[in-house]
Enzyme design. Structure first.
Site, PDB file in Angstrom:
ATOM      1  N   LYS A   1      50.876 -45.972 106.369  1.00  0.00           N
ATOM      2  CA  LYS A   1      52.005 -46.892 105.445  1.00  0.00           C
ATOM      3  C   LYS A   1      52.388 -46.515 103.883  1.00  0.00           C
ATOM      4  O   LYS A   1      52.945 -47.095 102.941  1.00  0.00           O
ATOM      5  CB  LYS A   1      50.917 -48.302 105.371  1.00  0.00           C
ATOM      6  CG  LYS A   1      51.144 -48.670 107.183  1.00  0.00           C
ATOM      7  CD  LYS A   1      52.101 -49.181 106.995  1.00  0.00           C
ATOM      8  CE  LYS A   1      52.030 -50.029 108.361  1.00  0.00           C
ATOM      9  NZ  LYS A   1      53.389 -50.823 109.208  1.00  0.00           N
TER      10      LYS A   1
ATOM     11  N   SER B   1      45.621 -47.904 116.250  1.00  0.00           N
ATOM     12  CA  SER B   1      47.397 -48.276 116.944  1.00  0.00           C
ATOM     13  C   SER B   1      48.130 -46.861 117.843  1.00  0.00           C
ATOM     14  O   SER B   1      48.929 -46.749 118.152  1.00  0.00           O
ATOM     15  CB  SER B   1      48.467 -48.665 115.694  1.00  0.00           C
ATOM     16  OG  SER B   1      48.150 -47.971 115.011  1.00  0.00           O
TER      17      SER B   1
END
Length: 452
Positions: free
Chosen positions: A42, A272
């Site tokens: 991110k 994830s």
């Protein structure tokens, strides 16, 4: 040597091949996005979106930002905001790991926790709440779910890196969708340079996205424990039209895969990443010809040590790999035979008992002597002991409760519930051997696991 801005180290992350897991006829590569400065993929979109807000004149020096985030976007934005002098408020669902929340607060971000069990349109839904806070304060709402600078970071950065690192030989890319930026940007890049490359969606069980790519229908969302990917709606910024395969991965499979990657490959991956690698392994094993497949280590597992790498936490979620035995032992969260029991000796001090309760986040401890349970001590017992004038250096034996009630492992469930009704804790004992405690919370966790 001239100093280098930390943010200039975002991207250009290494790719490694998984060597020991069963990948069928394929080669499976993972791009280690965990090596970005804040520890996740991110970072790429945080810089891209803040750069765009600056270039558009919406964000000026000393300005304020607001974002809704269920995962690592908050960490990345907190890093960039700290480096560039912006104030940041993050609206975070209450399922986010404690490590992540502590991390963003340490970077100076204000955290607003909200409910994770409500959907879009509810006033407590994290995106709606973030938009409202931005409107009320005049802050810039980053809005990763609608921000075109999000997928652009991957179309112009991540995709070209993969293409170069794998020498233009990429048969499939496996990605998840939180905001949709990664998959959308990568699919756009590969549509130009390699239209035959498969775009593969990895989606947590409970998310609506995998079924949406198959049928075009938005179904009813469930719940999932994996952080950062999966949605109950189709993010507006996402373009899923190029997805050729979609795999629905359960929490159990995600966590088991992540732990297997650590055990066999030596890479500490986040939750994830477990979903992505599980889907990539399914794709690889389904192939009949060799292919080169790439997916991501989106972040490091050091943010999840208290969760999916914690056997007791897994057991509390009903995801333990422990084989059921069919009696009360299945309800014991911390069993001595698994090395999970937290206990205290009667001659150890009250200070030690207090420290163990704090360290292991428990409210009571069995008091063991030579393998037998001779007492219990809980927070109330500690408080009463101090009120009686006992020092923290006093032995546990002077404060513990010795009026104990035990159950055999094959005792009926009604007997356990009767103990709870009397305000007691169940000690499970088999022919004098202490097997563990069963608390009300242990029982509730087991019931929740069955309901899920």
């Amino acid at each position: 040597m001239a100093p280098v801005d930390l943010l200039s180290h975002i991207g250009r992350t290494p790719i490694v091949r998984l060597e020991t897991l069963d990948t069928g006829p394929c080669e499976l590569f993972v791009k280690l996005e965990s090596q970005n400065p804040s520890g996740s993929i991110k970072d790429r979109i945080a810089v891209s979106m803040i750069d765009a807000a600056e270039q558009e004149g919406r964000l000026r020096p000393g300005g304020a930002l607001v974002e809704a985030t269920a995962g690592n976007t908050g960490l990345a934005l907190a890093l960039v905001a700290a480096r560039r002098g912006y104030r940041l408020t993050l609206v975070i669902p209450d399922k986010m790991s404690r490590e992540k929340i502590a991390h963003v607060r340490a970077l100076g971000a204000e955290v607003v926790l909200t409910r994770s069990d409500v959907g879009k349109g509810h006033p407590a839904y994290y995106q709606d709440l973030a938009q409202r806070l931005a409107d009320e304060t005049g802050a810039v709402y980053i809005d990763q779910f609608n921000n075109p600078a999000n997928p652009r970071a991957h179309e112009t950065g991540t995709g070209p890196e993969i293409w170069e690192q794998l020498n233009g030989q990429v048969d499939a890319v496996v990605a998840g969708v939180g905001s949709g930026g990664t998959l959308t940007g990568l699919s756009r890049f590969f549509a130009r340079v390699s239209p035959t490359t498969d775009i593969v969606l990895a989606d947590p069980e409970g998310s609506i996205l995998a079924e949406y790519t198959r049928s075009g229908q938005v179904g009813e969302a469930g719940s999932w424990l994996v952080e950062g990917i999966g949605e109950d709606f189709v993010p507006p910024v996402s373009d899923l039209s190029r997805v050729r395969h979609a795999y629905t991965i359960s929490d159990g499979e995600s966590f088991a895969t992540a732990r297997a990657v650590l055990r066999h490959e030596g890479i500490l991956v986040g939750s994830s990443s477990g979903t992505l690698i599980a889907a990539a392994l399914r794709y690889c094993r389904a192939q009949t010809k060799p292919k080169r497949v790439v997916t991501f280590v989106c972040d490091s597992g050091n943010k999840y040590l208290s969760k999916m790498y914690n056997d007791t936490w897994l057991n509390d979620q009903g995801l333990s790999e422990r084989a059921p035995v069919g009696d009360l032992r299945d309800l014991i969260a911390r069993r001595p035979d698994e090395g999970a029991l937290v206990s205290v000796d009667p001659q150890e001090t009250l200070r030690i008992a207090y420290q163990r309760m704090k360290l292991h986040d428990v409210s009571q401890l069995p008091v063991l002597e030579h393998g037998s349970c001779v007492g219990l001590i809980d927070e109330s017992d500690l408080l009463l002991a101090l009120q009686r004038g006992l020092p923290f250096g006093a032995p546990v034996a002077r404060a513990m409760v010795t009026d104990l009630e035990t159950l055999a492992p094959d005792a009926p469930l009604d007997a356990l519930l009767a103990l709870f009704e009397r305000g007691r804790v169940a000690l499970v004992v088999d022919q004098g051997r202490f097997l563990g405690l069963i608390t009300r919370m242990d029982y509730l966790n087991a019931q929740r696991g069955k309901a899920a």
